[in-house]
Design a protein around this motif. Sequence first.
Motif, mmCIF file in Angstrom:
data_model
loop_
_atom_site.group_PDB
_atom_site.id
_atom_site.type_symbol
_atom_site.label_atom_id
_atom_site.label_comp_id
_atom_site.label_asym_id
_atom_site.label_seq_id
_atom_site.Cartn_x
_atom_site.Cartn_y
_atom_site.Cartn_z
ATOM 1 N N GLY A 200 -1.445 1.782 0.711
ATOM 2 C CA GLY A 200 -2.845 1.920 1.064
ATOM 3 C C GLY A 200 -3.621 0.719 0.564
ATOM 4 O O GLY A 200 -3.150 -0.418 0.659
ATOM 5 N N ALA A 201 -4.780 0.958 0.008
ATOM 6 C CA ALA A 201 -5.617 -0.128 -0.516
ATOM 7 C C ALA A 201 -5.111 -0.516 -1.901
ATOM 8 O O ALA A 201 -5.212 0.271 -2.843
ATOM 9 C CB ALA A 201 -7.070 0.310 -0.576
ATOM 10 N N VAL A 202 -4.562 -1.709 -2.001
ATOM 11 C CA VAL A 202 -3.982 -2.179 -3.262
ATOM 12 C C VAL A 202 -4.883 -3.258 -3.853
ATOM 13 O O VAL A 202 -5.320 -4.177 -3.149
ATOM 14 C CB VAL A 202 -2.555 -2.718 -3.041
ATOM 15 C CG1 VAL A 202 -1.953 -3.187 -4.359
ATOM 16 C CG2 VAL A 202 -1.671 -1.648 -2.398
ATOM 17 N N LEU A 203 -5.123 -3.168 -5.139
ATOM 18 C CA LEU A 203 -6.075 -4.048 -5.818
ATOM 19 C C LEU A 203 -5.423 -5.395 -6.147
ATOM 20 O O LEU A 203 -5.070 -5.673 -7.286
ATOM 21 C CB LEU A 203 -6.585 -3.380 -7.091
ATOM 22 C CG LEU A 203 -7.822 -3.973 -7.766
ATOM 23 C CD1 LEU A 203 -9.020 -3.923 -6.830
ATOM 24 C CD2 LEU A 203 -8.115 -3.228 -9.063
ATOM 25 N N THR A 204 -5.247 -6.235 -5.132
ATOM 26 C CA THR A 204 -4.727 -7.585 -5.336
ATOM 27 C C THR A 204 -5.882 -8.557 -5.538
ATOM 28 O O THR A 204 -7.036 -8.253 -5.228
ATOM 29 C CB THR A 204 -3.897 -8.045 -4.130
ATOM 30 O OG1 THR A 204 -4.768 -8.142 -2.986
ATOM 31 C CG2 THR A 204 -2.765 -7.076 -3.824
ATOM 32 N N GLU A 205 -5.562 -9.745 -6.049
ATOM 33 C CA GLU A 205 -6.600 -10.755 -6.229
ATOM 34 C C GLU A 205 -7.220 -11.139 -4.888
ATOM 35 O O GLU A 205 -8.427 -11.394 -4.799
ATOM 36 C CB GLU A 205 -6.015 -11.987 -6.919
ATOM 37 C CG GLU A 205 -5.668 -11.759 -8.384
ATOM 38 C CD GLU A 205 -6.864 -11.313 -9.202
ATOM 39 O OE1 GLU A 205 -7.967 -11.862 -9.003
ATOM 40 O OE2 GLU A 205 -6.700 -10.406 -10.049
ATOM 41 N N ARG A 206 -6.402 -11.203 -3.837
ATOM 42 C CA ARG A 206 -6.913 -11.549 -2.505
ATOM 43 C C ARG A 206 -7.914 -10.503 -2.020
ATOM 44 O O ARG A 206 -8.990 -10.846 -1.497
ATOM 45 C CB ARG A 206 -5.747 -11.679 -1.520
ATOM 46 C CG ARG A 206 -6.150 -11.865 -0.058
ATOM 47 C CD ARG A 206 -4.895 -11.987 0.811
ATOM 48 N NE ARG A 206 -5.170 -11.828 2.230
ATOM 49 C CZ ARG A 206 -5.595 -12.787 3.034
ATOM 50 N NH1 ARG A 206 -5.808 -14.004 2.552
ATOM 51 N NH2 ARG A 206 -5.799 -12.566 4.315
ATOM 52 N N GLN A 207 -7.585 -9.232 -2.196
ATOM 53 C CA GLN A 207 -8.497 -8.177 -1.762
ATOM 54 C C GLN A 207 -9.805 -8.240 -2.538
ATOM 55 O O GLN A 207 -10.893 -8.110 -1.965
ATOM 56 C CB GLN A 207 -7.828 -6.808 -1.964
ATOM 57 C CG GLN A 207 -6.606 -6.565 -1.100
ATOM 58 C CD GLN A 207 -6.907 -6.547 0.378
ATOM 59 O OE1 GLN A 207 -7.932 -6.021 0.811
ATOM 60 N NE2 GLN A 207 -6.020 -7.121 1.173
ATOM 61 N N GLN A 224 -9.386 8.746 -0.738
ATOM 62 C CA GLN A 224 -8.164 9.023 -1.479
ATOM 63 C C GLN A 224 -8.264 10.351 -2.240
ATOM 64 O O GLN A 224 -9.328 10.747 -2.701
ATOM 65 C CB GLN A 224 -7.888 7.905 -2.492
ATOM 66 C CG GLN A 224 -7.524 6.582 -1.871
ATOM 67 C CD GLN A 224 -7.278 5.492 -2.895
ATOM 68 O OE1 GLN A 224 -6.917 4.389 -2.532
ATOM 69 N NE2 GLN A 224 -7.467 5.785 -4.183
ATOM 70 N N ALA A 225 -7.090 10.999 -2.422
ATOM 71 C CA ALA A 225 -7.050 12.184 -3.271
ATOM 72 C C ALA A 225 -7.166 11.795 -4.745
ATOM 73 O O ALA A 225 -7.856 12.469 -5.519
ATOM 74 C CB ALA A 225 -5.743 12.944 -3.033
ATOM 75 N N LEU A 226 -6.495 10.699 -5.133
ATOM 76 C CA LEU A 226 -6.616 10.179 -6.493
ATOM 77 C C LEU A 226 -7.771 9.190 -6.534
ATOM 78 O O LEU A 226 -7.835 8.270 -5.721
ATOM 79 C CB LEU A 226 -5.321 9.482 -6.919
ATOM 80 C CG LEU A 226 -4.063 10.357 -6.974
ATOM 81 C CD1 LEU A 226 -2.858 9.513 -7.351
ATOM 82 C CD2 LEU A 226 -4.235 11.518 -7.952
ATOM 83 N N LYS A 227 -8.649 9.351 -7.468
ATOM 84 C CA LYS A 227 -9.878 8.560 -7.494
ATOM 85 C C LYS A 227 -9.745 7.319 -8.385
ATOM 86 O O LYS A 227 -10.496 7.098 -9.328
ATOM 87 C CB LYS A 227 -11.052 9.431 -7.953
ATOM 88 C CG LYS A 227 -11.233 10.695 -7.128
ATOM 89 C CD LYS A 227 -11.364 10.400 -5.628
ATOM 90 C CE LYS A 227 -11.527 11.688 -4.828
ATOM 91 N NZ LYS A 227 -11.606 11.423 -3.357
ATOM 92 N N GLY A 260 -2.945 9.238 -1.768
ATOM 93 C CA GLY A 260 -3.344 10.430 -1.014
ATOM 94 C C GLY A 260 -4.396 10.218 0.049
ATOM 95 O O GLY A 260 -5.176 11.111 0.348
ATOM 96 N N TRP A 261 -4.406 9.016 0.662
ATOM 97 C CA TRP A 261 -5.389 8.702 1.695
ATOM 98 C C TRP A 261 -5.046 9.414 3.002
ATOM 99 O O TRP A 261 -5.924 9.998 3.640
ATOM 100 C CB TRP A 261 -5.443 7.203 1.913
ATOM 101 C CG TRP A 261 -6.569 6.679 2.774
ATOM 102 C CD1 TRP A 261 -7.146 7.309 3.843
ATOM 103 C CD2 TRP A 261 -7.249 5.433 2.635
ATOM 104 N NE1 TRP A 261 -8.130 6.518 4.394
ATOM 105 C CE2 TRP A 261 -8.220 5.360 3.658
ATOM 106 C CE3 TRP A 261 -7.115 4.348 1.761
ATOM 107 C CZ2 TRP A 261 -9.042 4.249 3.833
ATOM 108 C CZ3 TRP A 261 -7.936 3.259 1.922
ATOM 109 C CH2 TRP A 261 -8.905 3.204 2.950
ATOM 110 N N ILE A 262 -3.785 9.358 3.432
ATOM 111 C CA ILE A 262 -3.424 9.994 4.719
ATOM 112 C C ILE A 262 -2.611 11.264 4.505
ATOM 113 O O ILE A 262 -2.140 11.528 3.427
ATOM 114 C CB ILE A 262 -2.653 9.003 5.611
ATOM 115 C CG1 ILE A 262 -1.322 8.594 4.977
ATOM 116 C CG2 ILE A 262 -3.476 7.799 5.936
ATOM 117 C CD1 ILE A 262 -0.436 7.774 5.920
#
Length: 262
Positions: A200-207, A224-227, A260-262
């Motif tokens: 899903g949305a991963v916290l990379t430097e590029r992002q 997301q289910a996990l916040k 837990g997004w989808i």
Amino acid sequence: MEKTGENTGRYAIYPSLHDKVVIVTGGASGIGEAIVEAFAQQRARVAFLDVQDAPAAELVQRIESAGLPVPAYYHCDLTDIASLQAVCGQILNSFGAVDVLVNNAGNDTRHSIEEVTAESWDRTMAINLKQQFFMIQAVIPAMKKAGHGSIINMSSIAWAIPSTNVPVYVGAKAAIVGMTRTLAHELGSSNIRVNCVMPGAVLTERQKRLWLTEEYKAEILAAQALKRMIVPEEVARLVLFLASDDSATITNQSHVIDAGWI
């Protein structure tokens, strides 16, 4: 997250990955960087491909300084198939085998429907889909000779949400799921497993640098289910499992890691 080489005992060690030859594409930054580092921590022998020479050198130095097996970096434009094939040949000549291929490289640059041209379509497919197939093609003979192999393709939940403002990218990521499934059946008789990972949305430097505004982060966490945000090391740990003998009968699957997004 723990520092390179630090063993807190919190996460799994896979004896089956010790001394295994692993190829990682797009390994100089982001999720790929975390994957290279994770395999080094497992004492695997890693070769990684990228075009980012400076970040690659920093990664190699960091891993070497931690006293871990030093990965080999190969500069390679993966959209140049002849170059890709030549580099794979060099890796096989140097390492003598390949046990794991992680097709991580990709590019999720935003684009509208209206701005897509035939040329931009081809570029997006070349970096997100075409090179994955030809990397697999290049390592199949060595894996067949060894009688085993694990291929892990990086897809995304982008096609399943579906994401907007990345239509060609989404098409490529959906195609990776189909390619994974058919190749798993074509190669299974040779004891070669093929899976894909859908982050899903991963916290990379590029992002963080390009797109992660506070508003967008709020949208992600609401979905997301996990916040909390996913970090690259968490994706890397899933890849380790799929590469190891612990997943010896897992193939033909798409493994979602999205909080837990989808």
